[in-house]
Design an enzyme around this catalytic site. Structure first.
Site, mmCIF file in Angstrom:
data_model
loop_
_atom_site.group_PDB
_atom_site.id
_atom_site.type_symbol
_atom_site.label_atom_id
_atom_site.label_comp_id
_atom_site.label_asym_id
_atom_site.label_seq_id
_atom_site.Cartn_x
_atom_site.Cartn_y
_atom_site.Cartn_z
ATOM 1 N N LYS A 74 -1.033 4.921 2.180
ATOM 2 C CA LYS A 74 -1.071 3.740 3.034
ATOM 3 C C LYS A 74 -2.397 3.037 2.821
ATOM 4 C CE LYS A 74 -0.267 2.484 7.921
ATOM 5 N NZ LYS A 74 0.043 3.042 9.257
ATOM 6 N N SER A 149 3.912 1.185 11.435
ATOM 7 C CA SER A 149 3.213 0.366 10.458
ATOM 8 C C SER A 149 3.191 0.942 9.053
ATOM 9 C CB SER A 149 1.775 0.145 10.928
ATOM 10 O OG SER A 149 1.085 1.394 11.064
ATOM 11 N N SER A 173 3.976 5.360 14.087
ATOM 12 C CA SER A 173 3.959 4.621 12.821
ATOM 13 C C SER A 173 4.293 5.439 11.591
ATOM 14 C CB SER A 173 2.590 3.949 12.626
ATOM 15 O OG SER A 173 2.400 2.944 13.579
#
Length: 482
Positions: A74, A149, A173
């Site tokens: 990420k 996210s 997330s």
């Protein structure tokens, strides 16, 4: 192949590390235009690293069970010399001069960072649509979101662009994108994985964790990234997790099923899949007992208030001077601050900064923030009491399957309700594993989570293994993928 299967093939010389890495890079270059899961692909670095790891493997060095495996990160995880943007114009083209603690551990384990994955800007959002690099699209239906996210991490795994990825979980997330994309993920106990080098969203809630095709891959990755780090004062575990036990007997385990979660506003397909998952555990000898989840309506507002307050504080350093984008239009010091932040941050980030600044201001601190902190203690105490009676809790991850792109713009208030089953886990600092458990009528994946008391990851992994050994949802792939 799963990550562990691929690692075994590499060790047995059936495939080289370079061939494995090249295969995934080829897939990314061929397909990622449809999904927009990657922000940066580190092709040259990854291939060079593959040759280095191959030499070590050829020498017979026992590096780790995942040596030679490519992994995506990420894009809020710091990587030396490789762009770390947090999905924001504020950090576009920013190249850190140090690695996050988790990256150091991956390198030591012989894993290969293949690229950085798309996300909601500064991890703020639940659909991976708020980032400056555009929305991530769900491989099961590209008209739908991949979740957020950590949507890029989930989509890349579901699309076979990478076998493993790291995400971060602040209020769901990791788990929500896993549910939306039909993969597996672990949100570890707060303090078991170092946050050093991970851009802060909500410092007291953020936790990095593994995402993969199945529980064994995720457990192997968590055993690598967990453990002590003196640079993070909140990292309290001394040793990494060890999930090598073959013991998978969960008979007579007592698992709670919150009936008020299932009686609320939830898609009928999701409700049916959660009940079916509970029955599968029952068939394995688990004792399922329904109960009333306390303080259910408290989690979302407490999460929102604490989150906004910490976001306002954490993002203050991005001011055009110390970090990040600096406006070319600014002519005075005041304009540097105002224009740089106005141009650098997106709408969702600005909203949360403004709300957090209000919450922390004189006259509102006691009214909102102090009460939210008291609410957080109540939630944590409620979980502690529940775990005196239950070994773990089985819960939905989200009330719906993946929704259409653009829905957040037309229905922004629904963003809060999507954290209703996940945020309380972060507020209490507990571990949770998200697993696929079915599909809705449109063929979109459905996920559930099992929640345990702090540091009970071993027990959760055992339960997840039993469920996945009895089902095949984790083996399913989006249409068009062989």
């Amino acid at each position: 192949m799963t990550a562990l299967e691929l690692a075994a093939a590499i060790k047995e010389k059936k495939i080289s590390v370079k061939e494995a890495v090249s295969s995934y890079i080829d897939t990314i270059e061929k397909n990622d235009g449809k999904y927009n899961a990657f922000i940066t692909v580190a092709k040259e670095n990854a291939l060079a690293r593959a040759q280095e790891i191959q030499v070590l493997i050829d020498k017979g060095e026992n590096i780790s069970p995942l040596a030679g495996i490519p992994i995506g990160l990420k894009d809020n995880i710091s990587t030396t010399g490789l762009e770390t943007t947090c999905g924001s114009k504020m950090l576009k083209d920013y190249k850190p001069v140090f690695d996050a603690a988790v990256v150091e551990k991956l390198e030591k384990a012989g894993m290969i960072v293949i690229g950085k994955l798309n996300m909601d800007e500064f991890a703020m959002g639940d659909s991976s649509e708020t980032g400056v690099f555009g929305a991530v699209r769900n491989p099961w239906d590209i008209s739908c979101v991949a979740g957020g996210s950590s949507g890029g991490s989930a989509a890349a795994i579901a699309a076979d662009e990478v076998p493993l990825a790291l995400g971060t979980d602040t209020g769901g997330s990791i788990r929500q994108p896993c549910s939306f994309c039909g993969i597996t993920g672990i949100k570890p106990t707060y303090g078991t994985v170092s946050r050093y080098g991970i851009a802060a969203c909500v410092s007291s809630l953020d936790q990095a964790g593994p995402m993969g095709k199945n529980i064994d891959d995720c457990a192997a990755l968590l055993s690598i990234i967990s453990g002590a780090d003196e640079r993070d004062s909140t990292c309290i575990t001394k040793e990494p997790f060890n999930f090598n036990s073959d013991h998978t007997d969960i008979k007579n385990l007592k698992v709670g099923l919150p009936h008020n979660y299932l009686s609320g506003e939830m898609d009928e397909d999701v409700r049916a899949a959660i009940i079916a998952a509970a029955k599968e555990f029952e068939a394995a000898g688990v004792i399922i007992e329904e109960f009333e989840m306390p303080l259910m309506d408290l989690a979302a507002p407490v999460y929102s208030i604490i989150g906004a307050a910490e976001i306002s504080s954490n993002l203050a350093k991005y001011d055009g001077l110390k970090y990040g984008h600096r406006s070319e239009k600014a002519k005075t010091l005041s304009e540097v601050y105002r224009l740089s932040r106005s141009e650098g941050f997106g709408l969702e980030v600005k909203k949360r900064i403004m709300l957090g600044s209000l919450i922390l201001s004189s006259g509102y601190y006691d009214t909102y923030y102090k009460k939210a902190m008291k609410g957080r203690i109540l939630i944590k105490n409620a979980y502690n009491k529940l775990f005196e009676h239950f070994d773990m809790i089985l819960s939905p991850v989200a009330p719906t399957t993946a929704f259409k792109l653009g829905v957040n713009k037309s229905e922004p208030t629904k963003m809060l309700t999507r954290h209703i089953y996940t945020a309380s886990v972060n507020l209490a600092g507990l571990p949770s594993i998200a697993l696929p458990c079915g599909f809705d009528k449109q063929g979109l994946p459905i996920g559930f989570q099992i929640i345990g008391k702090a540091f009970s990851e071993n027990k959760l992994v055992e339960a997840a293994r039993v469920y996945q050994n009895r089902t095949d949802y984790h083996t399913k792939k989006p249409g068009g993928l062989s």
